[in-house]
Design an enzyme around this catalytic site. Structure first.
Site, PDB file in Angstrom:
ATOM      1  N   CYS A 139      -5.053  27.294  57.477  1.00  0.00           N
ATOM      2  CA  CYS A 139      -4.419  27.338  56.162  1.00  0.00           C
ATOM      3  C   CYS A 139      -5.431  26.823  55.132  1.00  0.00           C
ATOM      4  O   CYS A 139      -5.867  25.667  55.220  1.00  0.00           O
ATOM      5  CB  CYS A 139      -3.157  26.470  56.115  1.00  0.00           C
ATOM      6  SG  CYS A 139      -2.547  26.295  54.408  1.00  0.00           S
ATOM      7  N   CYS A 142      -4.318  23.743  53.085  1.00  0.00           N
ATOM      8  CA  CYS A 142      -4.511  22.445  53.767  1.00  0.00           C
ATOM      9  C   CYS A 142      -5.969  22.253  54.178  1.00  0.00           C
ATOM     10  O   CYS A 142      -6.365  21.150  54.532  1.00  0.00           O
ATOM     11  CB  CYS A 142      -3.700  22.370  55.055  1.00  0.00           C
ATOM     12  SG  CYS A 142      -1.956  22.618  54.898  1.00  0.00           S
ATOM     13  N   CYS A 156       2.492  28.400  57.269  1.00  0.00           N
ATOM     14  CA  CYS A 156       1.963  27.030  57.265  1.00  0.00           C
ATOM     15  C   CYS A 156       3.127  26.041  57.136  1.00  0.00           C
ATOM     16  O   CYS A 156       3.968  26.200  56.256  1.00  0.00           O
ATOM     17  CB  CYS A 156       0.990  26.856  56.103  1.00  0.00           C
ATOM     18  SG  CYS A 156       0.682  25.129  55.711  1.00  0.00           S
ATOM     19  N   HIS A 159       2.651  24.359  53.392  1.00  0.00           N
ATOM     20  CA  HIS A 159       2.716  25.215  52.211  1.00  0.00           C
ATOM     21  C   HIS A 159       3.750  26.330  52.317  1.00  0.00           C
ATOM     22  O   HIS A 159       4.042  26.989  51.320  1.00  0.00           O
ATOM     23  CB  HIS A 159       1.332  25.827  51.925  1.00  0.00           C
ATOM     24  CG  HIS A 159       0.333  24.810  51.480  1.00  0.00           C
ATOM     25  ND1 HIS A 159      -0.444  24.094  52.358  1.00  0.00           N
ATOM     26  CD2 HIS A 159       0.022  24.361  50.236  1.00  0.00           C
ATOM     27  CE1 HIS A 159      -1.207  23.263  51.680  1.00  0.00           C
ATOM     28  NE2 HIS A 159      -0.943  23.398  50.398  1.00  0.00           N
TER      29      HIS A 159
END
Ligand code: MSP
Length: 496
Positions: A139, A142, A156, A159
């Site tokens: 991701c 992140c 994710c 998110h």
């Protein structure tokens, strides 16, 4: 490699504190401000204890991330120009908040690039880096790797967005090899991860076993190239964590590095504790450098009970935060409105209420009443019996354990005690110069102890009463000076 056992409450002769370095993909907001103000409070507290020259405070920006590269592309700006601009925004936000780090590091700084190359080469030489194929999820929000079981509905977990499914050649760091060494580090140093309950979560995960970490991506046009394979760029976390070494002159300024390493405290948000308490010490052990002494993870701020997120327009930036009630009231509220280590909810109303009732009414009134009476009637030196109510030992203990909210709460209890004393002794009627002396001496203690939180207001108080902000003066009776009435420290604000 030597691991030392850390003793609680023992003041060290030097103190090195860091914040995470922030992604310059947007302007700074309350989350960034929180950690940076906290680091500043801890830095100033240590400056009081051991002298400015023995404290080092590092913050900066984490520029080599893919999310930063993507944000620049989205804006159609060349990545370096984009980070130059946003990095300045961070640096100037800290200036506005009265925060002056010893170094503001950028991971595009040439000395940092050299240190990253050094650590990569060294870990490779030590047999801890090998080439393989990374197959899994990534991701970019992140900047982290995930396995299938981490995902929520294929997205994710943080998110909730679609996630990149990767299968590509990558270099790996042998993190799995360090499981036992890490567990030994945690057991020898019970304060390595703070607060301790967060430590237990990390330790349990480490006990379950560690997977090797992918530390490179095929070069996509941004980032630090691997010194042993220029077709790959370094994984942003492997690069970013290394900033803590660069910041104190690793391989460049031997004296500085020797004085300040290991770091005494890495302050981080709870979301990035794993990187700091597992990956970072393993990287250091791998190259024979002593790990830091403590990593403290604080909680998260929500805004009117909603997660701070750009998509919902709930980002509260530093300028807006300062505009509510001023710098010192904001700095104060961050540690009064939530317990450090736990989550807290930010609301403009709560900040203004505390500003009015605690700063303007309690602290501001105490200072203005006492200074006006002292100016009018004068002071007579006497033993300060009131100060016995100040629990200095406990305040020191809370500071040494980074319980910033608890230390502040105790200082405020003493302000309440002083206000009660004024009410009880009625010096405006009695004109008792001894009582006024006790109050002035107590205000000195308050200003010195509150200085880490609210430096400019406390400096104004010190000037008004004619003392210096020095820790040694806490325990010495105040000298009788000419006292000025001074300006109003905190003006009341109407709640809209
Ligand atoms: N670049 C990495 C850190 C690398 S350190 C070697 C990073 N950057 S970040 O900009 O995304 O976040 C930095 C810090 O801000 C984290 O510690 C994170 O916890 C903190 N916060 C971001 N939003 C927050 C809140 N709403 N509340 C409190 N802190 C939060 O991660």
């Amino acid at each position: 490699m030597t691991t030392t056992t850390i003793k609680k409450n023992k003041p060290s002769k030097k103190f090195y504190v860091t914040t995470p370095i922030y992604y310059p993909n947007d302007i700074p907001h309350i989350g960034h401000a929180y950690t940076t103000v906290a680091a500043d409070v801890i830095c100033r507290w240590n400056q009081l204890l051991i002298g400015k020259e023995n404290v080092f405070f590092l913050t900066g920006t984490d520029e080599n991330a893919k999310k930063v590269f993507q944000a620049a592309q989205k804006k159609g700006i060349e990545t370096k120009k984009f980070v130059d601009f946003l990095s300045k925004e961070f640096n100037s936000a800290w200036g506005k908040l009265n925060i002056v780090p010893n170094r503001f590091i950028r991971t595009t700084d040439p000395d940092h690039v050299e240190v990253v190359k050094w650590i990569l080469n060294k870990a490779k030489e030590n047999g801890d880096i090998y080439k393989g194929i990374y197959e899994g999820f990534y991701c970019t929000g992140c900047e982290a790797y995930y396995t299938e079981k981490d995902l929520v509905d294929g997205c994710c977990p943080i998110h909730k967005t679609k996630i990149e499914n990767l299968k590509e050649e990558s270099y790996f760091f042998k993190l799995s090899k360090y499981q036992d060494k890490l567990l030994e580090l945690y057991s020898k140093n019970p304060d390595f991860i703070l607060p301790q309950r967060r430590g237990s979560e990390v330790i349990n995960r480490v006990k379950e076993g560690l997977k090797d970490l992918s530390i490179s991506r095929k070069d996509y046009g941004w980032g630090i190239k691997l010194p042993f394979d220029e077709t790959h760029v370094c994984y942003v976390w492997y690069d970013a964590l290394t900033n803590y070494l660069t910041g104190v002159g690793f391989n460049k300024d031997k004296k500085l590095f020797k004085k300040f390493w290991p770091a005494d405290l890495h302050l981080v948000g709870k979301d990035i504790l794993w990187f700091h308490s597992v990956i970072w010490p393993a990287m250091l052990i791998s190259v024979g450098i002593e790990p830091p002494k403590s990593v403290f993870a604080h909680g998260w701020w929500t805004f009117d009970n909603e997660k701070i997120s750009k998509s919902r327009g709930k980002v509260i930036n530093v300028d807006d935060l300062i505009a509510i009630a001023g710098v010192d009231s904001l700095r104060y509220f961050l540690f009064r409105g939530a317990s450090f280590g736990e989550d807290g909810d930010f609301s403009e109303k709560a900040l203004i209420e505390r500003h009015n009732s605690e700063l303007a009414n309690k602290l501001g009134n105490l200072v203005s009443r006492v200074s006006a009476l002292a100016e009018k009637y004068g002071l007579t030196k006497t033993e300060n019996t009131l100060i016995k109510k100040l629990d200095l030992l406990k305040i020191e203990k809370y500071f040494s354990e980074y319980e910033l909210d608890k230390a502040l709460c105790l200082i405020f209890t003493f302000i309440d005690n002083c206000n009660e004393y004024v009410q009880e002794k009625k010096p405006w009627e009695t004109q008792d110069k001894k009582v006024l002396y006790e109050l002035v001496d107590s205000i000195k203690a308050i200003a010195i102890l509150l200085w880490p939180y609210m430096p400019s207001s406390c400096e104004k108080i010190a000037e008004q009463f004619g003392f210096n902000i020095e820790y040694s003066l806490l325990k010495k009776p105040i000298k009788i000076n000419d006292i000025k009435k001074g300006e109003i420290l905190f003006k009341k604000i109407d709640i809209k």
